[in-house]
Design a protein around this motif. Sequence first.
Motif, PDB file in Angstrom:
ATOM      1  N   ALA A 101      43.676  58.635 -46.818  1.00 34.19           N
ATOM      2  CA  ALA A 101      44.258  59.226 -45.636  1.00 34.19           C
ATOM      3  C   ALA A 101      45.569  60.020 -45.743  1.00 34.19           C
ATOM      4  O   ALA A 101      45.368  61.095 -45.261  1.00 34.19           O
ATOM      5  N   LEU A 102      46.307  59.716 -46.592  1.00 33.72           N
ATOM      6  CA  LEU A 102      47.322  60.665 -46.823  1.00 33.72           C
ATOM      7  C   LEU A 102      47.153  61.835 -47.195  1.00 33.72           C
ATOM      8  O   LEU A 102      47.508  62.732 -46.756  1.00 33.72           O
ATOM      9  N   HIS A 103      46.085  61.815 -48.254  1.00 34.77           N
ATOM     10  CA  HIS A 103      45.653  63.353 -48.624  1.00 34.77           C
ATOM     11  C   HIS A 103      45.128  63.975 -47.630  1.00 34.77           C
ATOM     12  O   HIS A 103      45.136  65.338 -47.421  1.00 34.77           O
ATOM     13  N   SER A 126      53.759  69.625 -51.206  1.00 32.52           N
ATOM     14  CA  SER A 126      54.399  68.275 -51.986  1.00 32.52           C
ATOM     15  C   SER A 126      55.226  68.881 -52.967  1.00 32.52           C
ATOM     16  O   SER A 126      56.254  67.890 -53.555  1.00 32.52           O
ATOM     17  N   GLY A 127      55.270  69.973 -53.840  1.00 38.63           N
ATOM     18  CA  GLY A 127      56.136  70.543 -54.698  1.00 38.63           C
ATOM     19  C   GLY A 127      55.649  69.791 -55.713  1.00 38.63           C
ATOM     20  O   GLY A 127      56.275  70.087 -56.989  1.00 38.63           O
ATOM     21  N   ARG A 183      54.690  58.128 -30.204  1.00 38.41           N
ATOM     22  CA  ARG A 183      55.914  57.440 -29.835  1.00 38.41           C
ATOM     23  C   ARG A 183      56.936  57.755 -30.996  1.00 38.41           C
ATOM     24  O   ARG A 183      56.832  58.087 -32.106  1.00 38.41           O
ATOM     25  N   THR A 184      58.142  57.879 -30.593  1.00 35.20           N
ATOM     26  CA  THR A 184      59.467  58.329 -31.292  1.00 35.20           C
ATOM     27  C   THR A 184      59.645  57.531 -32.458  1.00 35.20           C
ATOM     28  O   THR A 184      59.891  58.239 -33.536  1.00 35.20           O
ATOM     29  N   LEU A 185      59.319  56.408 -32.438  1.00 33.17           N
ATOM     30  CA  LEU A 185      59.853  55.248 -33.481  1.00 33.17           C
ATOM     31  C   LEU A 185      58.708  55.716 -34.692  1.00 33.17           C
ATOM     32  O   LEU A 185      58.992  55.737 -35.748  1.00 33.17           O
ATOM     33  N   GLY A 186      57.358  55.678 -34.060  1.00 35.44           N
ATOM     34  CA  GLY A 186      56.361  55.959 -35.487  1.00 35.44           C
ATOM     35  C   GLY A 186      56.631  57.143 -35.842  1.00 35.44           C
ATOM     36  O   GLY A 186      56.527  57.394 -37.106  1.00 35.44           O
ATOM     37  N   LYS A 187      56.995  58.282 -35.256  1.00 38.00           N
ATOM     38  CA  LYS A 187      57.199  59.580 -35.591  1.00 38.00           C
ATOM     39  C   LYS A 187      58.420  59.740 -36.722  1.00 38.00           C
ATOM     40  O   LYS A 187      58.154  60.457 -37.762  1.00 38.00           O
ATOM     41  N   ASP A 204      57.099  59.729 -45.425  1.00 37.83           N
ATOM     42  CA  ASP A 204      56.395  60.867 -46.042  1.00 37.83           C
ATOM     43  C   ASP A 204      57.350  61.533 -46.931  1.00 37.83           C
ATOM     44  O   ASP A 204      57.078  61.584 -48.224  1.00 37.83           O
ATOM     45  N   ALA A 205      58.696  61.835 -46.531  1.00 40.74           N
ATOM     46  CA  ALA A 205      59.522  62.660 -47.258  1.00 40.74           C
ATOM     47  C   ALA A 205      60.022  61.516 -48.591  1.00 40.74           C
ATOM     48  O   ALA A 205      60.076  62.323 -49.783  1.00 40.74           O
TER      49      ALA A 205
END
Length: 127
Positions: A15-17, A46-47, A96-100, A107-108
């Motif tokens: 899913a990430l990819h 991703s660098g 939702r803000t918390l999820g975002k 991810d970072a």
Amino acid sequence: CGDAASPPTDGNKQALHAEIQGLVAARNVIRLSKGKSLLKYPQDISGMPRMPLIFVLSLGRYDGVLGFNWLYIFGPLAAVVKWILEYTKVLQMEGRTLGKLVWKIADATALFLSKTLVRPQAPIQNV
């Protein structure tokens, strides 16, 4: 690669990819409409030449395996992490803000750790 995608990479169907591929595709549509050069997957996001291998597998309600490149964590901690990931991913998809916020940071952090402390191992070559 995402389940429905088949780009010319050695990426895994995760899913990430798939999310990253979708992000690259969307950004490339916009870039193409503006006459800009297209982004390359996964380097321009991703660098790195490869995306990290990240997974969490349930092995019952209170057991699991968490993998991050070459690092593996077994047991109840992995099960708790899986629950948190699923819960916050649903929040993100609901807008939702918390999820975002959680997923922007996650991810970072995953990409940073994969470039520095928990670098992916070279793929095993078939002989």
